[in-house]
Design an enzyme around this catalytic site. Structure first.
Site, PDB file in Angstrom:
ATOM      1  N   PHE A 115       0.854  -1.393   0.176  1.00 23.63           N
ATOM      2  CA  PHE A 115       0.198   0.092  -0.003  1.00 23.63           C
ATOM      3  C   PHE A 115       0.588   1.372  -0.001  1.00 23.63           C
ATOM      4  O   PHE A 115       1.631   1.400   0.931  1.00 23.63           O
ATOM      5  CB  PHE A 115      -0.817   0.344   1.377  1.00 23.63           C
ATOM      6  CG  PHE A 115      -1.824   1.444   1.348  1.00 23.63           C
ATOM      7  CD1 PHE A 115      -2.833   1.682   0.334  1.00 23.63           C
ATOM      8  CD2 PHE A 115      -1.551   1.906   1.932  1.00 23.63           C
ATOM      9  CE1 PHE A 115      -3.707   2.371   0.981  1.00 23.63           C
ATOM     10  CE2 PHE A 115      -2.368   3.079   2.954  1.00 23.63           C
ATOM     11  CZ  PHE A 115      -3.374   3.963   1.804  1.00 23.63           C
ATOM     12  N   GLN A 116       0.373   2.127  -0.962  1.00 21.42           N
ATOM     13  CA  GLN A 116       1.053   3.294  -1.155  1.00 21.42           C
ATOM     14  C   GLN A 116       2.956   3.028  -1.485  1.00 21.42           C
ATOM     15  O   GLN A 116       3.249   4.513  -1.187  1.00 21.42           O
ATOM     16  CB  GLN A 116       1.130   4.335   0.455  1.00 21.42           C
ATOM     17  CG  GLN A 116      -0.281   5.124   0.136  1.00 21.42           C
ATOM     18  CD  GLN A 116       0.184   5.815   1.197  1.00 21.42           C
ATOM     19  OE1 GLN A 116       0.185   6.338   2.234  1.00 21.42           O
ATOM     20  NE2 GLN A 116      -1.149   7.048   0.134  1.00 21.42           N
ATOM     21  N   ARG A 257       9.477  39.590 -21.776  1.00 20.79           N
ATOM     22  CA  ARG A 257       8.047  40.477 -21.780  1.00 20.79           C
ATOM     23  C   ARG A 257       8.084  40.689 -20.339  1.00 20.79           C
ATOM     24  O   ARG A 257       6.759  42.012 -20.358  1.00 20.79           O
ATOM     25  CB  ARG A 257       7.029  38.864 -21.704  1.00 20.79           C
ATOM     26  CG  ARG A 257       6.187  38.595 -22.086  1.00 20.79           C
ATOM     27  CD  ARG A 257       5.115  38.117 -22.276  1.00 20.79           C
ATOM     28  NE  ARG A 257       4.009  38.158 -23.466  1.00 20.79           N
ATOM     29  CZ  ARG A 257       3.518  37.713 -24.420  1.00 20.79           C
ATOM     30  NH1 ARG A 257       4.271  37.587 -25.190  1.00 20.79           N
ATOM     31  NH2 ARG A 257       2.601  38.536 -25.164  1.00 20.79           N
TER      32      ARG A 257
END
Length: 580
Positions: A115-116, A257
């Site tokens: 898990f994870q 810019r």
């Protein structure tokens, strides 16, 4: 008897020895051992609970940019780790020293599709200058010490992956940090033969300029001295803003810019560039391509990277500029220099003419005039990404001990709120402003909750123009395409902020703004000011039509009318005036 300590407690002891007193993050199960250590050492290191790991990494990056000292953040295994990446890339691109601690499943669960669980180290190989996974608890303090040294050495990101069980494991408390042994880098002295060559080039030039970046942040006095002695206008990168006070007479501002008109015009008319402490990726397109250049940098890889160079000077900017002043003879003002300063004054006067404009929705000049009037000499500005960068660059008058930060080369939206949190926590007695377009503000708006949780007096200004303005301008002016995907629905940001616990105001008129700012200054916690802002795009310096002698008259007339620019003169006007 040797004292015992957990691996995570030992890690935090090393981090604290480097002068770190707070860490940004969001807990997860794989990080429980380090959360316990943070609880144990809460009198030394404060845990700042952000609402998203990305915000924690951005806050750490902003702190490092503002202070020059390492910022620290963490995320738990899997999604928590991956959420850090955006903020870490900001640190990488802007050369900010950051340490990220990444939780991992216990050693026995790694590589077993748990898990994870994921193979975390490869995920950070591109963003980090140093990344390692702890596999032995006793080595954790040594690893974090090494990671911090590398973050400073490479001005970038270090990542330590920490399996959960190693953080709990008891180890001998014997490690001695290397923090006390750290010394700032010693940069090279200039080659005096190169200085002589540079002085001769300046003497022979008719239109020389100084172009500087944030690499000159400790050389403001020397920049002024070179400008005054050799009569050279000063132009900076965007990130170079603030090195000099904005009112310095020969500082024309930023080119590109995100730019001031005179800086753009003068850059294209220069025949010699004294290029100092800059690695802007846009700079190769901002100057006369036939101009000669002298480049000063401490990094040999940067020399010649953006422009051909006649005289390369590998040296500290402060030392090299001082050597130029010492070697050269004072020059008389040229028509070019006089025209550049006159162009600057014309641009400033034009901007000032709008500072009390009551037009609604509000235009930029009166809004930023109110901010300037209310910001102290020690104010800190956390600037998000978009048209807000253009308005900030042109209209905030940096002075005194003011500081500012933005996401520079990486330019990630959502930077403003976490950067302001970092600023206020690091400098609690300074006034802090976050400046955000509505598009960027929406990305990490949950960080208002962080400001509320820690009662941080931050004035958050939202410029609500209901568009992704910078992208709109690119689509309209650069690619000449139909506007697509840039619209933002009208939103009551003040109502949302109040729902989160912040004080908030909606501003539609100049008088509304003045009243809201006065109230915000007296507040004790976070304030959100939702400014209903003009939908008109800022004056463009990329597609500028002002000179009827060299440009089509119909385009000049259209441009002048669109931007109410009747009082603006092209640079050629001032050149003729002073050459007469």
């Amino acid at each position: 008897m040797v004292n015992k300590i957990s691996g995570s407690d030992a890690m935090l002891k090393v981090i604290e020895s480097w002068g770190v007193d707070h860490i940004f993050g969001y807990p997860g199960g794989s990080f429980d051992s380090t959360m316990n250590a943070l609880y144990n050492q809460s009198n030394k290191i404060k845990f700042i609970q952000v609402r998203h790991e990305e915000a924690g990494a951005l806050a750490a990056s902003a702190e490092a940019k503002l202070t020059g000292k390492i910022g620290v953040c963490f995320g738990s295994a899997g999604p928590g780790a991956i959420h850090l990446l955006n903020g870490l890339y900001d640190a990488r691109h802007d050369h900010a020293p950051v340490l990220a601690i990444v939780g991992q499943v216990p050693l026995a669960s790694m590589n077993r599709d748990m898990f994870q669980a994921m193979d975390e180290e490869p995920a950070f190989l591109d963003v980090a200058a140093w990344t390692k996974t702890a596999v032995n608890a006793q080595n954790i303090p040594e690893l974090v010490d090494e990671g911090i040294r590398h973050a400073y050495k490479y001005h970038g990101v270090s990542v330590l992956v920490l399996p959960k069980d190693l953080g709990w494991a008891e180890i001998d408390d014997t490690y001695i940090s290397s923090a006390a042994d750290y010394n700032d880098p010693i940069y090279p002295d200039p080659d005096l033969a190169k200085i002589d060559e540079a002085v001769q080039l300046i003497k022979d030039a008719k239109r020389p300029i100084i172009y500087f970046g944030r690499g000159t942040k400790k050389a403001a006095a020397e920049l002024k001295a070179v400008s005054e002695k050799f009569k050279m206008p000063l132009i900076s990168t965007y990130l170079g803003k603030g090195v000099l006070e904005d009112n310095y007479p020969s500082y024309l501002g930023v080119t590109g810019r995100v730019a001031n008109k005179p800086a753009v015009e003068v850059g294209f008319n220069a025949d010699l560039i004294l290029w100092v402490g800059s690695d802007s990726p846009f700079s190769r397109d901002l100057f006369n391509p036939m101009a000669k250049s002298i480049q000063i940098d401490v990094d040999s890889e940067k020399i010649g990277k953006r422009h051909h160079v006649e005289v390369p000077i590998l040296a500290d900017a402060k030392k090299a500029l001082a050597a130029l002043v010492a070697k050269g003879e004072e020059l008389a003002p040229t028509p070019f220099y006089q025209a550049a300063l006159a162009d600057r004054e014309n641009w400033r006067e034009w901007q000032e003419s709008f500072k009390d404009d009551p037009e609604v929705p509000l235009r930029p000049e009166p809004v930023f005039n109110v901010i300037n009037q209310n910001a102290s000499d020690k104010a800190i500005f956390a600037v998000d990404v978009g048209n807000v960068n253009i308005d900030f660059e042109r209209l905030i008058r940096m002075h005194g001990e003011q500081k500012w930060t933005t996401s520079g080369q990486y330019a990630t939206m959502g930077y403003g709120l976490p950067a302001a949190i970092a600023a206020k926590i690091t400098y609690p007695h300074r006034d802090v402003f976050s400046l955000n377009g509505d598009g960027a503000f929406a990305m990490l708006i949950e960080e208002i909750l962080t400001q509320v949780k820690y009662n941080l007096h931050i004035i958050n200004i939202v410029f609500s123009n209901e568009t992704l303005g910078f992208i709109e301008a690119e689509q309209r002016d650069d690619s000449n395409q139909p506007l697509s995907g840039v619209d933002i629905i009208p939103t009551d940001w003040a109502a949302i902020a109040r729902g989160m616990g912040a004080e908030a105001y909606t501003v539609k008129t100049l008088e509304d703004l003045k009243a809201a700012m006065a109230a915000a200054k007296e507040a004790s916690g976070p304030v959100v000011i939702d400014v209903k802002y003009t939908h008109e795009m800022p004056f463009t310096t990329i597609h500028m039509f002002l000179d009827p002698e060299t440009q089509p008259k119909d385009k000049v007339d259209e441009f002048v009318e669109k931007y109410q620019a009747q009082a603006l003169k092209p640079f050629s006007y001032f050149l003729k005036k002073f050459q007469a």
